[in-house]
Design an enzyme around this catalytic site. Structure first.
Site, short mmCIF file in Angstrom:
data_model
loop_
_atom_site.label_atom_id
_atom_site.label_comp_id
_atom_site.label_asym_id
_atom_site.label_seq_id
_atom_site.Cartn_x
_atom_site.Cartn_y
_atom_site.Cartn_z
NE ARG A 37 -4.34 -1.60 1.71
CZ ARG A 37 -5.23 -2.11 2.55
NH1 ARG A 37 -5.01 -2.08 3.85
NH2 ARG A 37 -6.34 -2.63 2.10
CE LYS A 202 -12.73 -9.04 6.83
NZ LYS A 202 -12.27 -7.93 6.03
N GLY A 360 -6.92 -6.81 1.24
CA GLY A 360 -5.67 -6.63 1.96
C GLY A 360 -4.96 -7.95 2.23
N GLY A 384 -12.69 -4.32 0.97
CA GLY A 384 -14.09 -3.92 1.16
C GLY A 384 -14.55 -2.97 0.08
P1 ADP Z 1 -9.27 -9.98 2.34
O1 ADP Z 1 -8.52 -9.10 3.33
O2 ADP Z 1 -8.38 -10.41 1.21
O3 ADP Z 1 -10.55 -9.36 1.89
P2 ADP Z 1 -10.50 -11.48 4.47
O4 ADP Z 1 -10.11 -10.39 5.41
O5 ADP Z 1 -11.93 -11.71 4.19
O6 ADP Z 1 -9.67 -11.34 3.10
O7 ADP Z 1 -9.98 -12.88 5.04
C1 ADP Z 1 -8.63 -13.16 5.26
C2 ADP Z 1 -8.48 -14.17 6.36
O8 ADP Z 1 -9.29 -15.31 6.13
C3 ADP Z 1 -7.06 -14.68 6.49
O9 ADP Z 1 -6.49 -14.17 7.66
C4 ADP Z 1 -7.21 -16.20 6.53
O10 ADP Z 1 -6.43 -16.80 7.54
C5 ADP Z 1 -8.69 -16.36 6.83
N1 ADP Z 1 -9.22 -17.67 6.42
C6 ADP Z 1 -9.23 -18.22 5.19
N2 ADP Z 1 -9.75 -19.46 5.22
C7 ADP Z 1 -10.09 -19.69 6.50
C8 ADP Z 1 -10.67 -20.81 7.19
N3 ADP Z 1 -10.98 -21.93 6.53
N4 ADP Z 1 -10.87 -20.70 8.51
C9 ADP Z 1 -10.54 -19.56 9.16
N5 ADP Z 1 -10.00 -18.49 8.58
C10 ADP Z 1 -9.77 -18.55 7.27
MG MG Z 2 -8.88 -8.72 5.42
#
Ligand code: ADP
Ligand code: MG
Length: 404
Positions: A37, A202, A360, A384
């Site tokens: 970033r 999420k 992120g 988001g």
């Molecule tokens: P981004 O930031 O790319 O939008 P998110 O914040 O939604 O992604 O999710 C990222 C997190 O999801 C990571 O820290 C990862 O460890 C977690 N994650 C992925 N798969 C699982 C799972 N099966 N159980 C728990 N956490 C998970």
């Molecule tokens: Mg995230």
């Protein structure tokens, strides 16, 4: 009306320009683990420096509670920025207090100062309009114009993102312009087949995207923590995996709609089940319909997609012309559960067309797994924000810059 771009502000030589960046980088023990970033903010900062503007750079970092908290200080970020710009960067321990005014007053044309974390002030994220406005007024006293370039926060109605843009002459920076260009290509006539890969943790946040993309995408692939809600919707048991029970009915609806619309909804056929949520936990691959039939029984939890699923996903991705990916496939932070994310990232690098990584953690994941940014069409700085854009929502931080 179109987004106001930098040139709409006229000459900025000698002017104090507040640049709202998204420098919310991941930190571990005060060390930046992914400076993506900070790098993404450079084109705008360099363009303004070249014009002879006096830069007042601001950002949030983490979620401090509206009060100073040393572990969320922007100081390491200011240092990294100085290294990347190849010039000194002043840092002020106040966001809008006396030392911030002193730092700004000391700027010469082309100089840069970073002010402390915006979220050390409760007004930044206040829901109350007057409280937010009051903080924006304090920020406005530090500048003559605002360049808004924090794409990761444009979906937030916050003081530095929204109110400040109403008070000062304001325009979007180059990063926001680039991000919007790419997202526009995803929403208007994407080259087909168009695949959307969703994961992360999420679930309820991301269901809206699925709803909006169901009529638009050709393939939707579901991994990460959210996959277990989809498996539960198919009637499978998921042990102690992430599960949003109150979303199961909604997910059942998507599965039905996808079938009717002829969208390929590709769900995992296997997952990596672990004894506990830890890097050295015992783990084993299980078929999607038998996740509780491992040695861990109903206490096992799914921390990655399985190898069959990874293959299925990789094939679906590689054969698409447009791919948008948000959300790691598993807990990639632990090497034992990173294989699914790595397979998906690898497949994205092989796409003959436009591949976009958003989010992120997803961006951090591909870098941590050893991929280079230029192996992808675009790595978005906003998770988001890009999701809400793709959902067709109105984003306050863009609307205030003239975008519709
Ligand atoms: P981004 O930031 O790319 O939008 P998110 O914040 O939604 O992604 O999710 C990222 C997190 O999801 C990571 O820290 C990862 O460890 C977690 N994650 C992925 N798969 C699982 C799972 N099966 N159980 C728990 N956490 C998970
Ligand atoms: Mg995230």
């Amino acid at each position: 009306m179109a987004l106001r771009t930098l040139d709409s502000l006229g000459s900025l030589a000698g002017k104090r320009v507040i640049v709202r960046c998204d420098l919310n980088v991941p930190l571990k023990d005060g060390v930046i683990t992914d400076d993506g970033r900070v790098r993404a903010s450079l084109p705008t900062l360099n363009a303004l420096i070249d014009q002879g503007a006096r830069l007042v750079v601001c950002s949030h970092l983490g979620r401090p509670d509206g009060a100073p908290d040393a572990k969320y200080s922007l100081e390491p970020v200011a240092q990294r920025l100085s290294e990347l710009l190849g010039k000194p960067v002043a840092f002020s321990r106040d966001t809008v207090g006396e030392s911030a005014h002193e730092a700004v007053a000391a700027l010469d044309d082309g100089d840069v100062a970073v002010i402390e974390n915006l979220r050390f002030n409760p007004g930044e994220t206040a829901k109350d309009d007057a409280a937010r406005r009051a903080f924006a007024d304090e920020l406005a006293a530090l500048g003559d114009a605002l360049v808004s370039d924090g794409f990761g926060v444009v979906h937030r109605k916050q003081a530095s993102v929204y109110d400040l843009a109403e008070i000062l002459p304001s325009a979007a920076g180059l990063l926001i312009a680039t991000e919007l260009d790419v997202l526009d290509r995803l929403t208007e006539n994407p080259e087909r087949p168009y695949a959307v890969v969703l994961g992360g943790s999420k679930v309820s946040d991301k269901l809206g995207v699925i709803e909006h993309l169901l009529p638009r995408a050709d393939k939707i692939l579901v991994g990460g923590g959210m996959l277990f809600t989809f498996l539960a919707a198919q009637g499978f048991k998921v042990g102690k995996s992430l599960l949003e029970e109150d979303q199961i009915d909604r997910v059942k609806g998507y599965i039905a709609t996808a079938a009717v619309k002829g969208v390929e909804l590709i769900l995992p056929v296997d997952a990596v089940m672990a004894a506990s949520f830890s890097a050295d936990a015992d783990h084993v691959v299980a078929p999607a319909d038998a996740l509780e039939e491992t040695a861990f029984g109903a206490s096992g939890l799914g921390l990655d997609i399985g190898p069959e699923t990874a293959k299925l996903f990789a094939d679906a991705i590689r054969t698409s012309k447009t791919v948008f990916w948000n959300g790691p496939m598993g807990v990639f932070e632990m090497p034992a559960f990173a294989a699914g994310t790595k397979a998906v990232a690898q497949a994205l690098t092989a796409v003959d067309g436009l591949s976009v990584v958003g989010g992120g953690d997803s961006a951090a994941a591909v870098r941590q797994l050893g991929f280079r940014d230029d192996q992808f069409g675009h790595i978005s700085t906003g998770g988001g924000a890009s999701l809400e854009f793709l959902e067709g929502k109105k984003l306050p931080g863009l609307e205030v810059l003239g975008w519709q």
